[in-house]
Write a protein that holds these residues in place. Sequence first.
Motif, PDB file in Angstrom:
ATOM      1  N   ASP A 197     -39.112  30.169  67.814  1.00  0.00           N
ATOM      2  CA  ASP A 197     -37.176  29.609  67.903  1.00  0.00           C
ATOM      3  C   ASP A 197     -37.350  29.015  67.145  1.00  0.00           C
ATOM      4  O   ASP A 197     -37.933  27.862  66.582  1.00  0.00           O
ATOM      5  N   ARG A 198     -36.161  29.515  66.311  1.00  0.00           N
ATOM      6  CA  ARG A 198     -35.489  29.711  64.927  1.00  0.00           C
ATOM      7  C   ARG A 198     -34.659  28.463  65.167  1.00  0.00           C
ATOM      8  O   ARG A 198     -34.804  27.514  63.627  1.00  0.00           O
ATOM      9  N   ASN A 258     -40.332  28.217  62.977  1.00  0.00           N
ATOM     10  CA  ASN A 258     -40.241  29.751  63.048  1.00  0.00           C
ATOM     11  C   ASN A 258     -40.787  30.296  61.925  1.00  0.00           C
ATOM     12  O   ASN A 258     -40.412  30.071  60.665  1.00  0.00           O
ATOM     13  N   ALA A 293     -44.168  33.761  64.882  1.00  0.00           N
ATOM     14  CA  ALA A 293     -42.874  34.447  64.642  1.00  0.00           C
ATOM     15  C   ALA A 293     -42.405  33.511  66.265  1.00  0.00           C
ATOM     16  O   ALA A 293     -41.851  34.360  66.875  1.00  0.00           O
ATOM     17  N   ARG A 326     -46.437  28.618  60.229  1.00  0.00           N
ATOM     18  CA  ARG A 326     -45.345  28.981  61.020  1.00  0.00           C
ATOM     19  C   ARG A 326     -45.592  30.742  62.241  1.00  0.00           C
ATOM     20  O   ARG A 326     -46.859  30.746  61.855  1.00  0.00           O
TER      21      ARG A 326
END
Length: 133
Positions: free
Chosen positions: A114-115, A72, A111, A109
């Motif tokens: 999912d974190r 993420n 967006a 990285r």
Amino acid sequence: MTCDDANFPGWATLPLPPSLNAAYANRSLGTKGKGRFSTKAHADWVHEAGWMLNAAKVRPVYGRYSIRIAVNDKMRGDIDNRCKPILDLLVNHGITPDDKFLWSLTIYRSAKVDRKTVKFRIEHISDTAASLW
């Protein structure tokens, strides 16, 4: 390799591993044994990630290979600290051979990840392609 995420076709998903700083700890002086040991956070991740890896039905690669890893974009910490636990898991589950056959590693990285997870994709590198590098 299977993956149900339309943003990453052909990629598999694992839980976000602990950073190397949190995955291993040093033994205290006077305790039995020497060196570093796996922390509970790392052992818990290995257990959960192993189940997810088996469920993903990732096909093994033999010989040279490359791997791409996506985390993420808001993940805290160094992204390179997340690679080694993933690479070790893949070797321990027989998905990849020894790390000495890792020809290319890309981590970035996104967006769209999912974190609490990472996405990865493994590709075999032929001898011909390896000679071009």
